[in-house]
Write a protein that holds these residues in place. Structure first.
Motif, short mmCIF file in Angstrom:
data_model
loop_
_atom_site.label_atom_id
_atom_site.label_comp_id
_atom_site.label_asym_id
_atom_site.label_seq_id
_atom_site.Cartn_x
_atom_site.Cartn_y
_atom_site.Cartn_z
N LEU A 165 0.84 -1.19 0.00
CA LEU A 165 0.00 0.00 0.00
C LEU A 165 0.88 1.25 0.00
CD1 LEU A 165 -3.07 0.61 0.14
CD2 LEU A 165 -2.82 0.77 2.62
N LEU A 166 0.58 2.19 -0.92
CA LEU A 166 1.46 3.33 -1.11
C LEU A 166 1.23 4.46 -0.11
CD1 LEU A 166 1.42 3.51 -5.01
CD2 LEU A 166 3.22 2.60 -3.54
N GLU A 167 0.01 4.56 0.40
CA GLU A 167 -0.26 5.60 1.39
C GLU A 167 -1.41 5.19 2.28
OE1 GLU A 167 -0.99 9.11 -0.87
OE2 GLU A 167 -2.83 8.37 -1.76
N VAL A 168 -1.46 5.79 3.45
CA VAL A 168 -2.48 5.50 4.45
C VAL A 168 -3.18 6.80 4.81
CG1 VAL A 168 -2.87 4.78 6.83
CG2 VAL A 168 -1.35 3.46 5.38
N ASP A 169 -4.49 6.77 4.86
CA ASP A 169 -5.28 7.94 5.17
C ASP A 169 -5.56 8.02 6.67
OD1 ASP A 169 -7.39 9.89 5.20
OD2 ASP A 169 -8.85 8.28 4.94
N ALA A 184 -0.34 -5.64 9.01
CA ALA A 184 0.27 -4.82 7.96
C ALA A 184 1.75 -5.18 7.81
CB ALA A 184 0.14 -3.34 8.32
N SER A 185 2.28 -4.95 6.61
CA SER A 185 3.71 -5.11 6.39
C SER A 185 4.45 -4.02 7.16
CB SER A 185 4.02 -4.99 4.90
OG SER A 185 3.70 -3.68 4.43
N ALA A 186 5.75 -4.18 7.33
CA ALA A 186 6.52 -3.22 8.11
C ALA A 186 6.41 -1.79 7.56
CB ALA A 186 7.99 -3.66 8.18
N PRO A 187 6.52 -1.56 6.24
CA PRO A 187 6.39 -0.18 5.74
C PRO A 187 5.00 0.40 5.98
CG PRO A 187 7.42 -1.60 4.09
CD PRO A 187 6.91 -2.49 5.16
N VAL A 188 3.95 -0.41 5.79
CA VAL A 188 2.59 0.06 6.00
C VAL A 188 2.34 0.32 7.49
CG1 VAL A 188 0.13 -0.52 5.76
CG2 VAL A 188 1.73 -1.04 3.91
N ALA A 189 2.90 -0.54 8.34
CA ALA A 189 2.78 -0.33 9.79
C ALA A 189 3.38 1.00 10.20
CB ALA A 189 3.46 -1.49 10.54
N GLU A 190 4.52 1.36 9.61
CA GLU A 190 5.15 2.66 9.93
C GLU A 190 4.25 3.82 9.51
OE1 GLU A 190 7.85 3.46 11.73
OE2 GLU A 190 7.76 1.34 12.20
N MET A 191 3.64 3.70 8.34
CA MET A 191 2.73 4.76 7.88
C MET A 191 1.53 4.88 8.82
SD MET A 191 2.67 4.68 3.71
CE MET A 191 2.23 2.95 3.50
N PHE A 201 -5.96 0.57 18.44
CA PHE A 201 -5.86 -0.81 17.97
C PHE A 201 -4.40 -1.23 17.89
CE2 PHE A 201 -6.40 2.03 14.28
CZ PHE A 201 -5.23 1.77 13.56
N GLU A 202 -4.20 -2.56 17.90
CA GLU A 202 -2.85 -3.13 17.79
C GLU A 202 -2.44 -3.23 16.33
OE1 GLU A 202 -0.46 -7.26 19.00
OE2 GLU A 202 -2.64 -7.13 19.18
N ILE A 203 -1.22 -2.83 16.02
CA ILE A 203 -0.69 -2.99 14.67
C ILE A 203 0.26 -4.18 14.69
CG2 ILE A 203 0.66 -1.92 12.83
CD1 ILE A 203 -0.27 0.82 13.96
N VAL A 204 -0.08 -5.22 13.94
CA VAL A 204 0.72 -6.45 13.92
C VAL A 204 1.47 -6.53 12.59
CG1 VAL A 204 0.64 -8.96 14.02
CG2 VAL A 204 -0.96 -7.62 15.41
N VAL A 205 2.79 -6.56 12.67
CA VAL A 205 3.60 -6.63 11.45
C VAL A 205 3.58 -8.06 10.94
CG1 VAL A 205 5.90 -6.34 10.47
CG2 VAL A 205 5.05 -4.72 12.17
N ARG A 206 3.23 -8.22 9.66
CA ARG A 206 3.13 -9.56 9.09
C ARG A 206 4.23 -9.80 8.05
NH1 ARG A 206 0.22 -9.99 4.17
NH2 ARG A 206 -0.57 -8.02 3.37
#
Length: 206
Positions: A165-169, A184-191, A201-206
């Motif tokens: 995913l290129l961007e997060v709203d 979410a993947s590591a880059p998406v989790a950072e966004m 909510f919990e963000i789980v890196v997959r």
């Protein structure tokens, strides 16, 4: 008719007593607003050769409970299933490249959404107000998601976002008060952490 290839725009709009539709083989396109506000429409069979569904084609079809869009459909217009308020499940085909803006907005009974690999884009406010939706997996082929995609999905508990995913709203999950986990993947989790620093909510890196 075997010669019918396009259902014209607004052809059955406002036919409030229409309860069952079998669109014949040979039809490749459903026009804009073709079945808008056919409030009693419960049974819908789409033909195998269908290629496109117009904007607001089934807007306000408040009795539809299940929709299976056949493989081969490549285009769906915006707000196509807006306020199909009894819709419980919808299956999109792998041939589709984008789920349009407000496609399922206010489908308040929606519980199951199948989005296959191949879909690359999800429009804005697609799942706005889908207050029965508890979990959803967005496939890794999706790289763009419009603003407020899950706004006011009050029962949503778990979401799996695509890896690339290129961007997060920042408003993606506004008023999703039941949300517990986003995978979410590591880059998406950072966004996500940047856009939603106070998210509960919990963000789980997959």
């Amino acid at each position: 008719s075997k010669h019918l290839t396009v259902l014209p725009a607004s052809v059955f709009q406002g036919c409030e007593a229409l309860s069952e539709v079998v669109i014949p083989e040979g039809v490749t396109a459903i026009g804009d607003n073709a079945f808008t506000q056919c409030f009693a429409l419960k049974e819908l069979v789409l033909p195998a050769g269908l290629k496109s569904i117009g904007s607001e084609a089934f807007f306000g079809c408040a009795s539809l409970q299940e929709i299976v869009i056949p493989e081969g459909v490549t285009q769906i217009g915006e707000s196509a299933f807006y306020e199909c308020s009894l819709l419980r499940s919808i299956t999109f085909p792998a041939s589709l490249r984008a789920i349009p803006d407000e496609a399922l907005n206010n489908c308040v009974c929606l519980e199951s959404v199948v989005i296959p690999q191949g879909v690359g884009q999800i429009g804005f406010e697609v799942f706005w107000g889908c207050s029965a939706l508890k979990n959803i997996v967005i496939p890794d082929s999706v790289v763009l998601m419009g603003t407020r995609a899950f706004y006011d999905c009050a029962a949503l508990e778990e979401v799996t976002l695509p890896a690339n995913l290129l961007e997060v709203d920042a408003e993606m999950f506004s008023f999703c008060d039941a949300l517990k986990k986003v995978n979410a993947s590591a880059p998406v989790a950072e966004m996500l952490k940047e856009e939603m620093p106070f998210a509960e909510f919990e963000i789980v890196v997959r």
